[in-house]
Design a protein around this motif. Structure first.
Motif, PDB file in Angstrom:
ATOM      1  N   ASN A 160      -4.821   1.865 -10.066  1.00 57.37           N
ATOM      2  CA  ASN A 160      -3.889   1.359  -9.065  1.00 57.37           C
ATOM      3  C   ASN A 160      -4.519   1.493  -7.598  1.00 57.37           C
ATOM      4  O   ASN A 160      -3.851   1.048  -6.558  1.00 57.37           O
ATOM      5  N   MET A 161      -5.655   2.173  -7.536  1.00 54.73           N
ATOM      6  CA  MET A 161      -6.064   2.677  -6.302  1.00 54.73           C
ATOM      7  C   MET A 161      -6.774   1.452  -5.714  1.00 54.73           C
ATOM      8  O   MET A 161      -7.493   0.797  -6.391  1.00 54.73           O
ATOM      9  N   ARG A 162      -6.749   1.400  -4.328  1.00 53.00           N
ATOM     10  CA  ARG A 162      -7.509   0.275  -3.780  1.00 53.00           C
ATOM     11  C   ARG A 162      -8.748   0.861  -2.896  1.00 53.00           C
ATOM     12  O   ARG A 162      -9.508   0.452  -2.694  1.00 53.00           O
ATOM     13  N   CYS A 197      -7.111   6.461 -11.623  1.00 52.77           N
ATOM     14  CA  CYS A 197      -7.296   5.642 -10.336  1.00 52.77           C
ATOM     15  C   CYS A 197      -7.104   4.190 -10.482  1.00 52.77           C
ATOM     16  O   CYS A 197      -7.454   3.390  -9.457  1.00 52.77           O
ATOM     17  N   ASP A 212       0.913  -1.099  -0.105  1.00 51.91           N
ATOM     18  CA  ASP A 212      -0.023  -0.075  -0.084  1.00 51.91           C
ATOM     19  C   ASP A 212       0.648   1.284   0.084  1.00 51.91           C
ATOM     20  O   ASP A 212       1.768   1.434   0.658  1.00 51.91           O
ATOM     21  N   THR A 230      -2.258   3.672  -3.769  1.00 50.33           N
ATOM     22  CA  THR A 230      -3.351   2.807  -3.559  1.00 50.33           C
ATOM     23  C   THR A 230      -4.377   3.369  -2.609  1.00 50.33           C
ATOM     24  O   THR A 230      -5.375   2.814  -2.788  1.00 50.33           O
ATOM     25  N   HIS A 250     -14.571   3.702  -8.319  1.00 52.31           N
ATOM     26  CA  HIS A 250     -14.335   3.431  -6.593  1.00 52.31           C
ATOM     27  C   HIS A 250     -15.514   4.018  -5.817  1.00 52.31           C
ATOM     28  O   HIS A 250     -15.916   5.096  -6.090  1.00 52.31           O
ATOM     29  N   SER A 289       4.038   1.239   5.290  1.00 54.90           N
ATOM     30  CA  SER A 289       3.756   1.650   4.033  1.00 54.90           C
ATOM     31  C   SER A 289       4.479   3.121   3.511  1.00 54.90           C
ATOM     32  O   SER A 289       4.511   3.916   4.476  1.00 54.90           O
TER      33      SER A 289
END
Ligand code: MCA
Ligand code: AMP
Length: 506
Positions: A272-274, A270, A200, A247, A297, A226
């Motif tokens: 690769n964003m978690r 976005c 992250d 992320t 998201h 992180s």
């Protein structure tokens, strides 16, 4: 014996390879985990060399920089109490905080050294250092002579780690006393609840003098080992540019509104964003939905306070993130909704939110009476927020019983602003209310009655405020009126004023 110092827990989460990058700044500077370890050791040694008493407060009003973060870590590490101050505060505000907290050390920017040091020395502070956001200042110059080896000070869970000033429900600013145990328990719960994992990367674009940027964001990243992408100021274009390398992102609702105004905010940006997390103020359902449509998201909204750190959260992995709600009470947090008479209310009914848990502060600094007023007999803290719980357990905040405006994530206390306006020449009385605003969510509007024969001007009143108090507190409009709406008891009806001015900003 375990050491319950929060820094020890954060330090134990650093990766084995201390040469990995811990922080990358917006201008491309890289700081390794070793830099954080050595830098905080050097500053902790400096603080400890000053002969400060147990529990000494270290008050800090500086621009955001990695060195300012290192100072926070050093304060924890050395076992002192961190007292962060908004950079917008001007002399009268700083005088109050320093007078009330009596810090042993004050750290300010070199541009402010003249007036801050005068206030500090007058209040009995012995040590005033400077720290600038270009890696200069007397603090760094002095720390450079200290050893980079340091044994973390031993702390118990109840020992004080930080004081955050907040007005709570009434009156002058009160220092919420947060312990190492309060902060660590919250950090560990959120690590698990938000599914922090290896790899992250957090984009950190918030100020570091409030719970959101200082505790939720920084502890979140550090306790997971992180990397952070560290942006000194929020600029939507810079954030979007950095998203592909990240992320996790955290922001107050205004940050999401401003990001949505950028065409560069796309699914691709976005990819690769978690996780996108929002809090500190209500997130409009329109923002929640538009974000879903634009980025794919679903924003996770959570709710907290300076006195409690985080209290509730929408689910991260198991369950629906429901717009307009702040999710469920976090594990370990007991949250109830009570009627005005103190009776628990059934699901769906609106009442006062009370909370209890390992994250809840122990009280207000040197204000035992105020502390006692804010806790119930059975140990629950009265948040001053009004809400309801549905049958599935989702909590919705519907309002506040405290007279508070939240503007762009900053708290503004009408009583403080009214007190200031009422002292101005030619003013008889004033009322300040919050009204909806498309960018800041809510902003203050002042409604002022002149003294008979006087003709004070709204623009002059605002200019006077801008010269004396933090800019975000200054009402965005000031109206001169001949009378204020009152109830039969003579009390100003703020709801009538809110209604009157609700469409002012569209
Ligand atoms: C700046 N101004 C504001 C605000 N910020 N006015 C009202 N509310 C604000 N929040 C003023 C400026 O001084 C300026 O005044 C004018 O409005 C325009 O400023 P602008 O350039 O747009 O502001 P900015 O520098 O871009 O800042 C906006 C911001 C900032 C990035 C949204 O306010 C911000 O970083 N907010 C986040 C606050 C935060 O971290 N809150 C967390 C609290 P003029 O035109 O007169 O010069 S922690 C918390 O609440 C709890 C525990 C929780 O749950 O997290
Ligand atoms: P502070 O005093 O800065 O800690 O602000 C805490 C207050 O922010 C809470 O008491 C709430 O009124 C408000 N707050 C924080 N998060 C949310 C949220 N997600 N929705 C609505 N209000 C919030």
């Amino acid at each position: 014996m375990n050491n319950h110092n929060l820094f020890a827990a954060l330090r134990s989460a650093f990766p084995d390879d201390l040469d990995e990058v811990a922080i990358e700044t917006g201008s491309g500077l890289l700081y390794s985990w070793r830099d954080l370890e050595h830098g905080s050791a050097m500053m902790a040694n400096l603080l400890q060399s000053l002969g400060l008493p147990e529990g000494a407060r270290i008050a800090v009003q500086v621009e955001k920089s990695v060195e300012a973060l290192v100072l926070y870590l050093a304060t924890l590490r050395a076992g002192f109490v961190f007292l962060p101050l908004n950079t917008a505060y001007q002399s009268a505000e700083i005088e109050y905080f320093i007078g009330n907290a009596e810090p042993a050390v004050v750290v300010c920017s070199s541009a402010n050294f003249g007036w801050v040091s005068k206030i500090a020395f007058k209040a009995g502070t012995q040590n005033v250092f400077t720290l600038d956001d270009d890696r200069t200042g007397s603090l760094l110059a002095r720390a450079a002579h200290c050893s980079d080896q340091h044994e973390v000070a031993r702390k118990q869970p109840d020992d004080l780690a930080a004081i955050l000033y907040t007005s709570g429900t009434t009156g002058r600013s009160k220092g919420a006393m947060l312990s190492h145990g309060n902060l660590l328990s919250n950090a560990l719960v959120l690590k698990d609840y938000w599914g922090w994992k290896k790899g992250d990367v957090l984009v950190h674009a918030l100020p570091i003098f409030h719970v959101h940027g200082l505790f939720v964001a920084i502890h979140g990243a550090l306790i997971n080992g992180s990397k952070m992408i560290w942006l000194a100021k929020f600029d939507p274009k810079n954030v979007i540019e950095k998203l592909p390398e990240a992320t996790v992102f955290m922001g107050v609702p205004t940050l999401y509104v401003r990001l949505l105004a950028e065409p560069g905010l796309t699914l691709e940006a976005c990819r690769n964003m978690r996780l996108f997390i929002a809090g500190s103020a209500p997130l409009l359902i329109e923002t929640f939905r538009e974000w879903q449509a634009r980025t794919g998201h679903t924003i996770l909204e959570r709710y907290g306070m300076s006195e409690t750190a985080m209290l509730t959260s929408n689910p991260c992995q198991d369950g629906e993130r429901r717009g307009g709600t702040v999710g469920f009470a976090l594990p370990g947090v007991s949250l109830r909704v009570q009627g005005d008479g103190g009776k628990p209310l059934p699901d769906g009914e609106i009442g006062n939110i009370h909370v209890k848990g390992p994250n809840v502060f122990s009280g207000y600094w040197r204000m035992p009476d105020k502390t006692a007023e804010e806790f119930t007999a059975d140990g629950y803290f009265k948040t001053g927020d009004v809400g309801k719980i549905d049958e599935e357990g989702y909590i919705t905040i519907v309002g506040r019983s405290k007279d508070l405006i939240i503007s762009g994530g900053y708290n503004v206390y009408p009583a403080e602003i009214e007190g200031f306006i009422n002292e101005l020449p030619g003013v008889a009385e004033s009322a300040v209310v919050g009204v909806p605003h498309p960018d800041f969510g809510e902003v203050g509007v002042a409604v002022v009655i002149a003294k008979s024969g006087a003709t004070p001007d709204g623009l002059q009143i605002m200019a006077e405020m801008k010269s004396k108090m933090a800019n975000f507190k200054v009402p965005k409009q000031c109206f001169m009126v001949s009378e204020l709406p009152r109830n039969t008891m003579g009390k100003v009806q703020k709801n009538v004023l809110r209604e009157r001015y609700k469409a002012l900003f569209g």
